[in-house]
Design a protein around this motif. Structure first.
Motif, PDB file in Angstrom:
ATOM      1  N   PRO A 114       0.814  -1.223   0.000  1.00 38.40           N
ATOM      2  CA  PRO A 114       0.000   0.000   0.000  1.00 38.40           C
ATOM      3  C   PRO A 114       0.846   1.270   0.000  1.00 38.40           C
ATOM      4  CG  PRO A 114      -0.928  -1.594   1.518  1.00 38.40           C
ATOM      5  CD  PRO A 114       0.413  -2.136   1.102  1.00 38.40           C
ATOM      6  N   PHE A 115       1.978   1.271   0.717  1.00 41.79           N
ATOM      7  CA  PHE A 115       2.864   2.442   0.717  1.00 41.79           C
ATOM      8  C   PHE A 115       3.539   2.599  -0.649  1.00 41.79           C
ATOM      9  CE2 PHE A 115       2.293   2.246   5.263  1.00 41.79           C
ATOM     10  CZ  PHE A 115       2.415   3.564   5.667  1.00 41.79           C
ATOM     11  N   LEU A 116       3.899   1.478  -1.262  1.00 39.71           N
ATOM     12  CA  LEU A 116       4.455   1.536  -2.612  1.00 39.71           C
ATOM     13  C   LEU A 116       3.458   2.208  -3.549  1.00 39.71           C
ATOM     14  CD1 LEU A 116       6.362   0.750  -4.957  1.00 39.71           C
ATOM     15  CD2 LEU A 116       5.183  -1.469  -5.025  1.00 39.71           C
ATOM     16  N   ASN A 117       2.203   1.811  -3.476  1.00 43.23           N
ATOM     17  CA  ASN A 117       1.190   2.375  -4.352  1.00 43.23           C
ATOM     18  C   ASN A 117       0.984   3.864  -4.096  1.00 43.23           C
ATOM     19  OD1 ASN A 117      -0.241   1.507  -6.551  1.00 43.23           O
ATOM     20  ND2 ASN A 117      -2.078   0.943  -5.419  1.00 43.23           N
ATOM     21  N   ASN A 118       1.016   4.246  -2.822  1.00 43.60           N
ATOM     22  CA  ASN A 118       0.874   5.663  -2.462  1.00 43.60           C
ATOM     23  C   ASN A 118       2.013   6.488  -3.046  1.00 43.60           C
ATOM     24  OD1 ASN A 118      -0.856   7.444  -0.635  1.00 43.60           O
ATOM     25  ND2 ASN A 118       1.195   7.928   0.133  1.00 43.60           N
ATOM     26  N   TRP A 119       3.226   5.973  -2.907  1.00 41.49           N
ATOM     27  CA  TRP A 119       4.421   6.634  -3.452  1.00 41.49           C
ATOM     28  C   TRP A 119       4.340   6.738  -4.970  1.00 41.49           C
ATOM     29  CZ3 TRP A 119       8.721   3.859  -5.865  1.00 41.49           C
ATOM     30  CH2 TRP A 119       9.870   4.630  -6.041  1.00 41.49           C
ATOM     31  N   LEU A 120       3.887   5.658  -5.631  1.00 40.02           N
ATOM     32  CA  LEU A 120       3.802   5.650  -7.091  1.00 40.02           C
ATOM     33  C   LEU A 120       2.803   6.681  -7.627  1.00 40.02           C
ATOM     34  CD1 LEU A 120       3.980   1.842  -7.957  1.00 40.02           C
ATOM     35  CD2 LEU A 120       5.640   3.619  -8.587  1.00 40.02           C
ATOM     36  N   ILE A 121       1.718   6.876  -6.896  1.00 39.07           N
ATOM     37  CA  ILE A 121       0.749   7.901  -7.313  1.00 39.07           C
ATOM     38  C   ILE A 121       1.427   9.264  -7.369  1.00 39.07           C
ATOM     39  CG2 ILE A 121      -1.350   9.152  -6.647  1.00 39.07           C
ATOM     40  CD1 ILE A 121      -2.312   6.456  -5.410  1.00 39.07           C
ATOM     41  N   SER A 122       2.204   9.579  -6.330  1.00 40.22           N
ATOM     42  CA  SER A 122       2.859  10.891  -6.284  1.00 40.22           C
ATOM     43  C   SER A 122       3.914  11.024  -7.380  1.00 40.22           C
ATOM     44  CB  SER A 122       3.474  11.132  -4.898  1.00 40.22           C
ATOM     45  OG  SER A 122       4.607  10.322  -4.668  1.00 40.22           O
ATOM     46  N   ILE A 123       4.586   9.931  -7.727  1.00 41.21           N
ATOM     47  CA  ILE A 123       5.582   9.965  -8.803  1.00 41.21           C
ATOM     48  C   ILE A 123       4.893  10.108 -10.161  1.00 41.21           C
ATOM     49  CG2 ILE A 123       7.319   8.585 -10.017  1.00 41.21           C
ATOM     50  CD1 ILE A 123       8.246   7.528  -7.388  1.00 41.21           C
ATOM     51  N   SER A 124       3.769   9.414 -10.315  1.00 40.47           N
ATOM     52  CA  SER A 124       3.020   9.497 -11.574  1.00 40.47           C
ATOM     53  C   SER A 124       2.579  10.925 -11.851  1.00 40.47           C
ATOM     54  CB  SER A 124       1.801   8.578 -11.527  1.00 40.47           C
ATOM     55  OG  SER A 124       2.200   7.223 -11.415  1.00 40.47           O
ATOM     56  N   ARG A 125       2.270  11.664 -10.806  1.00 40.67           N
ATOM     57  CA  ARG A 125       1.852  13.055 -10.985  1.00 40.67           C
ATOM     58  C   ARG A 125       2.991  13.920 -11.502  1.00 40.67           C
ATOM     59  NH1 ARG A 125      -2.063  13.996  -5.618  1.00 40.67           N
ATOM     60  NH2 ARG A 125      -3.745  12.641  -6.376  1.00 40.67           N
ATOM     61  N   GLN A 126       4.232  13.455 -11.313  1.00 37.97           N
ATOM     62  CA  GLN A 126       5.399  14.184 -11.822  1.00 37.97           C
ATOM     63  C   GLN A 126       5.935  13.561 -13.117  1.00 37.97           C
ATOM     64  OE1 GLN A 126       6.043  16.990 -10.344  1.00 37.97           O
ATOM     65  NE2 GLN A 126       4.589  16.545  -8.679  1.00 37.97           N
ATOM     66  N   LYS A 127       5.209  12.557 -13.648  1.00 39.98           N
ATOM     67  CA  LYS A 127       5.527  11.930 -14.943  1.00 39.98           C
ATOM     68  C   LYS A 127       6.855  11.183 -14.949  1.00 39.98           C
ATOM     69  CE  LYS A 127       1.826  14.107 -16.320  1.00 39.98           C
ATOM     70  NZ  LYS A 127       0.516  13.415 -16.300  1.00 39.98           N
ATOM     71  N   HIS A 128       7.224  10.565 -13.837  1.00 39.45           N
ATOM     72  CA  HIS A 128       8.480   9.814 -13.782  1.00 39.45           C
ATOM     73  C   HIS A 128       8.261   8.329 -13.448  1.00 39.45           C
ATOM     74  CE1 HIS A 128      11.291  13.102 -14.331  1.00 39.45           C
ATOM     75  NE2 HIS A 128      10.660  13.827 -13.415  1.00 39.45           N
ATOM     76  N   GLN A 129       7.021   7.855 -13.480  1.00 35.67           N
ATOM     77  CA  GLN A 129       6.745   6.495 -13.045  1.00 35.67           C
ATOM     78  C   GLN A 129       7.388   5.423 -13.935  1.00 35.67           C
ATOM     79  OE1 GLN A 129       4.602   8.560 -14.368  1.00 35.67           O
ATOM     80  NE2 GLN A 129       3.288   7.536 -15.865  1.00 35.67           N
TER      81      GLN A 129
END
Length: 345
Positions: free
Chosen positions: A90-105
């Motif tokens: 769940p923390f991985l997914n939370n972190w990935l959402i924030s990275i996706s918003r910066q277009k670096h996922q």
């Protein structure tokens, strides 16, 4: 007369039920041997295909190497790395959402510490997870200070060194972080290694980017949870020294809050400071949890300048989640669709 004979013949047939039963059974067996039921055949065939497909999928990712994975995710020569065990998905997914918003996922590589994580991530997001043997025990979320936590974090510099040896820039993040802005804009110059200060004492906005002088306990207190490295000899030297320092440590109850990767990282920084080009990142952009979550005045004064928030200075999985929720940084519940993993429930 003919009608009476027909009735008599019918009675004779009805008086022989056992013979008829055997005849029907024999016919059934012959049909079963020479003409198998199509429904049954299809069912067994489908079941075998599913089993074979599942086994093939697991074999594919079990054999997936770090070099293959890094090559797959690297963009502009850079890989973003995290290390995760299944309780922290769940923390991985939370972190990935924030990275996706910066277009670096697309640059993200998840180093799975257990096979459950490896298969789950790659099922949702093929190619973005790799396991570097041996796999660790995934039954519990390791608490800070536990032997499991030490075993988990002690592998970090080895993973980073391997990626550097492959020729890539590597950014390491713990997954109890949230990106508020793009951190790559803050990696000024072409230094070997970039890192953050884990001390909550407020620094001037224009503080030095050199390794701080040793504190009252004879050392520095830099954070090992966010690091950016270029594939230079200096960065590789720092990782090798970090590995050496960890090899001299051994976990025990008496030193359980010191036996983790961070003290060894600081010793490695201190011992290579004259050989490695080091860069201390801005405190206001990369605040420690001991400052961001505990100094409301400072947070208001520096609003809009924070880049990555680290949810440290708190122990416990549930406590971390609750604090993120209280500060509006737990994104999973309402924004899971923004993560490449989607809803992991």
């Amino acid at each position: 007369m003919a009608k009476q004979e027909q009735v008599l013949h019918l009675r004779q047939i009805l008086n022989r039920p056992i013979s008829l039963l055997f005849l029907l059974l024999a016919l059934f067996l012959l049909l079963g041997v020479f003409l198998p039921w199509p429904e049954s055949s299809s069912l067994f065939s489908f079941s075998n295909r599913v089993t074979s497909s599942s086994s093939s999928l697991e074999s594919k990712w079990r054999d997936y190497s770090l070099s293959q994975a890094a090559k797959f995710v690297a963009k502009n020569g850079t890989v973003i790395v995290c290390a995760v065990s299944s309780p922290f998905l769940p923390f991985l997914n939370n972190w990935l959402i924030s990275i996706s918003r910066q277009k670096h996922q697309d640059k993200v590589l998840v180093i799975a510490e257990d096979y459950a994580t490896l298969y789950k991530v790659n099922a949702k997001w093929p190619g973005h997870a790799v396991l570097v043997p041996p796999a660790l025990d995934s039954k519990t979320a390791h608490s800070f200070g536990s032997q499991g936590f030490f075993n988990f974090t002690a592998r970090r510099p080895q993973h980073l060194l391997q990626i550097l040896e492959l020729g890539y820039n590597v950014m390491y993040n713990d997954v109890d972080m949230v990106w508020l802005q793009d951190p790559f804009k803050y990696l000024e110059g072409s230094h070997d290694a970039y890192f953050t200060d884990d001390m909550p004492q407020i620094k001037p906005l224009n503080h030095s980017h050199d390794l701080p002088p040793f504190g009252q306990y004879g050392g520095t207190y830099m954070c090992s949870c966010f690091i950016f490295l270029r594939p230079t000899n200096g960065a590789k030297l720092l990782m090798k020294k970090w590995i050496e320092e960890l090899q001299t440590q051994a976990w025990s109850e008496s030193n359980r809050f010191k036996a983790n990767d961070q003290p060894a990282f600081n010793l490695a920084l201190q011992k290579t400071v004259h050989e490695v080009d080091l860069y201390l990142l801005s405190q206001v952009a990369f605040p420690t949890g001991g400052l961001y979550f505990k100094n409301e005045t400072w947070v208001k004064e520096t609003k809009g300048k924070h880049v990555i928030v680290h949810n440290n200075y708190i122990i416990g999985y549930e406590n971390k989640m609750k604090r993120f929720q209280e500060y509006g940084l737990w994104l999973v519940d309402d924004h899971a669709f923004e993560s490449p993993l989607g809803n992991l429930q």
